[in-house]
Design an enzyme around this catalytic site. Structure first.
Site, PDB file in Angstrom:
ATOM      1  N   ALA A 253      90.911  23.496  49.199  1.00  0.00           N
ATOM      2  CA  ALA A 253      89.461  23.737  49.277  1.00  0.00           C
ATOM      3  C   ALA A 253      89.075  24.879  48.351  1.00  0.00           C
ATOM      4  O   ALA A 253      89.851  25.806  48.123  1.00  0.00           O
ATOM      5  CB  ALA A 253      89.062  24.058  50.710  1.00  0.00           C
TER       6      ALA A 253
ATOM      7  N   LYS B  59      86.031  19.738  12.180  1.00  0.00           N
ATOM      8  CA  LYS B  59      87.137  19.407  13.079  1.00  0.00           C
ATOM      9  C   LYS B  59      88.321  18.860  12.278  1.00  0.00           C
ATOM     10  O   LYS B  59      89.470  19.229  12.509  1.00  0.00           O
ATOM     11  CB  LYS B  59      86.668  18.388  14.106  1.00  0.00           C
ATOM     12  CG  LYS B  59      87.688  18.085  15.199  1.00  0.00           C
ATOM     13  CD  LYS B  59      87.187  16.974  16.116  1.00  0.00           C
ATOM     14  CE  LYS B  59      85.903  17.351  16.812  1.00  0.00           C
ATOM     15  NZ  LYS B  59      85.373  16.262  17.659  1.00  0.00           N
TER      16      LYS B  59
ATOM     17  N   GLY C 284      85.181  20.306  38.177  1.00  0.00           N
ATOM     18  CA  GLY C 284      84.247  20.295  37.050  1.00  0.00           C
ATOM     19  C   GLY C 284      84.923  19.614  35.885  1.00  0.00           C
ATOM     20  O   GLY C 284      85.740  18.721  36.052  1.00  0.00           O
TER      21      GLY C 284
ATOM     22  N   CYS D  16      85.365  15.131  32.729  1.00  0.00           N
ATOM     23  CA  CYS D  16      85.743  13.796  33.206  1.00  0.00           C
ATOM     24  C   CYS D  16      85.220  13.493  34.608  1.00  0.00           C
ATOM     25  O   CYS D  16      84.342  12.651  34.766  1.00  0.00           O
ATOM     26  CB  CYS D  16      87.264  13.636  33.165  1.00  0.00           C
ATOM     27  SG  CYS D  16      87.935  13.574  31.491  1.00  0.00           S
TER      28      CYS D  16
ATOM     29  N   THR E 272      82.432   9.483  25.911  1.00  0.00           N
ATOM     30  CA  THR E 272      81.419   8.672  26.594  1.00  0.00           C
ATOM     31  C   THR E 272      80.657   9.590  27.551  1.00  0.00           C
ATOM     32  O   THR E 272      80.849   9.532  28.763  1.00  0.00           O
ATOM     33  CB  THR E 272      82.058   7.505  27.368  1.00  0.00           C
ATOM     34  OG1 THR E 272      83.089   8.020  28.239  1.00  0.00           O
ATOM     35  CG2 THR E 272      82.679   6.502  26.424  1.00  0.00           C
TER      36      THR E 272
END
Length: 440
Positions: A258, A35, A263, A266, A85
């Site tokens: 709607a 990275k 997804g 987070c 996290t």
């Protein structure tokens, strides 16, 4: 100002590059050598509009560099913690392994007067646990949550709608006197100059701001999806319902679309972690509704699959189904907890011959779900399909694909609009059997 950014994933890489773009000298630090090598060449390891440009600009100017050596953080005035996290594998709680590891690695290089600014989304109470270790070095801990939207992260970092700083170095009745907060004002000097709201608060409140915002957003999305479930039962149109209630200024129309739900990395894990933390605090009943929010969200994916199956009279075995989208949202290559891929995988599990296409996310999708077939070109993916399912509302599908053109490529004329982003009347007029989410 000299800054360090610990963790160069999605949050950290964008933050480091954005801070360099407004004039700071920034070093990004990450344990992942690949990275770091990619970022050092100005190559973003993920798709985010605008990021490659400011990465390249920062590196060329000498204001931005990346390394795996934590010692390079020494001498920076502010150290931002932007590590992940993730959800724990054995439960809903947030895994703070990376946060604790980042702080432990940084401690030897902190100097009196330094500021450690947490940006990671953490359970409330995390800052209180970290503070004594940091303060023992003479440094000060603040919490500065991020509010990035994938696809607009560069803009949201440089020109945010608000800045939140949690502090513990000032009296409770005069938090504005915080010396650390004044330094953060200097860090975000361009936004402050534009009169961006700069809100100083205590540490636990700052930790709660991010998870509360995500919980509210998830609630609003799942509310309209719950109304879609009712609409499907009684033959109502949830899009018209959303338009009508959205005119109420107390409610607003945003995020009342709607579809197959939310997804990404987070919202799903953050509302689960919030629920888990509330249980630990003995206040699980206060956010018990978040469990149902999660359940509604997952049910909408099932509903999209059911619409496809029902369109074929209950049997999709060997039916060619083209799924338009793999990323969890447009303008991103993020497939974490992607409703789009969930729908594709479920259809394949029922025996359908599934082809997936997406402008940016196919490489990531292939690595996670190699069992699916992937086609880069949209039109090639549509060729010969018995049904089309729109699951990510890229402009390539919602605006740039006409129903007439699609019909010239496919074998069948069934379209399931998992995002209610198509013009239903236009597709029906072109001969398609159109199915929407919460629509007659």
């Amino acid at each position: 100002m000299r800054l360090s950014v610990i963790g160069c994933g999605y949050l950290g890489a964008v933050h480091a590059a954005a801070m360099a773009s407004i004039g700071h000298e920034v070093v990004g630090i990450d344990v992942d050598e690949r990275k770091v090598a990619s970022l050092s060449k100005g190559e973003a390891p993920f798709f985010e509009p605008g990021l490659p440009e400011i990465l390249t600009e920062g590196i060329k100017s000498g204001k931005l560099r990346f390394t795996t050596d934590m010692a390079e953080a020494k001498g920076a005035k502010v150290h931002f913690i932007g590590v992940g996290t993730p959800q724990k594998q054995d439960g809903y709680a947030a895994d703070l392994t990376y946060v604790n590891a980042a702080v432990d690695a940084l401690l030897p290089y902190l100097s009196p007067g330094d500021i450690v600014a947490g940006k990671s989304t953490v359970p409330v109470g995390t800052a209180a646990e970290l503070a004594p270790r940091i303060e023992a070095t003479g440094a000060t801990l603040v919490w500065n949550p991020e509010f990035l939207r994938e696809g607009w992260a560069v803009q949201d970092t440089i020109d945010p709608d608000r800045l939140v700083v949690g502090v513990a170095d000032a009296p409770a009745d005069n938090l504005e006197a915080s010396a650390a907060a004044q330094v953060l004002r200097e860090v975000y000097h361009t936004a402050v100059a534009k009169q961006t709201p700069f809100i100083v608060m205590d540490l636990p409140t700052a930790e709660l701001v991010k998870v509360s915002a995500n919980a509210f957003l998830a609630t609003k999305i799942s509310f309209i999806n719950a109304m879609a479930e009712i609409a499907e039962t009684v033959g109502a149109d949830v899009t018209q319902l959303a338009d009508a209630i959205g005119h109420d200024a107390r409610i607003g129309r945003k995020f009342l679309g709607a579809g197959i739900g939310f997804g990404g990395g987070c919202l799903p894990k953050d509302i689960r972690a919030f629920s888990a933390r509330a249980e630990e605090l003995g206040r699980g009943e206060s956010v018990s509704f978040l469990r149902e929010i999660d359940a509604i969200n997952l049910r909408r994916r099932e509903r999209a699959v059911h619409l496809v199956v029902n369109a074929f009279d209950g049997d999709v075995v060997s039916k060619k189904v083209t799924v338009l989208g793999a990323a969890f949202k447009p303008h991103s290559d993020d497939i974490r907890d992607s409703p789009a891929l969930d729908v594709a995988v479920r259809l394949r599990g029922l025996g359908a011959d599934v082809t997936v296409t997406d402008p940016e996310a196919l490489d990531n999708a292939r690595r996670q779900h190699p069992q699916l077939a992937y086609v880069e070109d949209r039109d090639e993916a549509l060729r010969g399909a018995d049904a089309v399912v729109v699951v990510t509302e890229w402009d390539e599908y919602r605006r740039q694909l006409s129903p007439e053109h699609a019909a010239s490529l496919t074998a069948g004329s069934i379209v399931v609009d998992g995002r209610n982003c198509l013009d239903a009347a236009a597709w029906r007029a072109a001969g398609w059997t159109y199915y929407g989410m919460g629509r007659p």
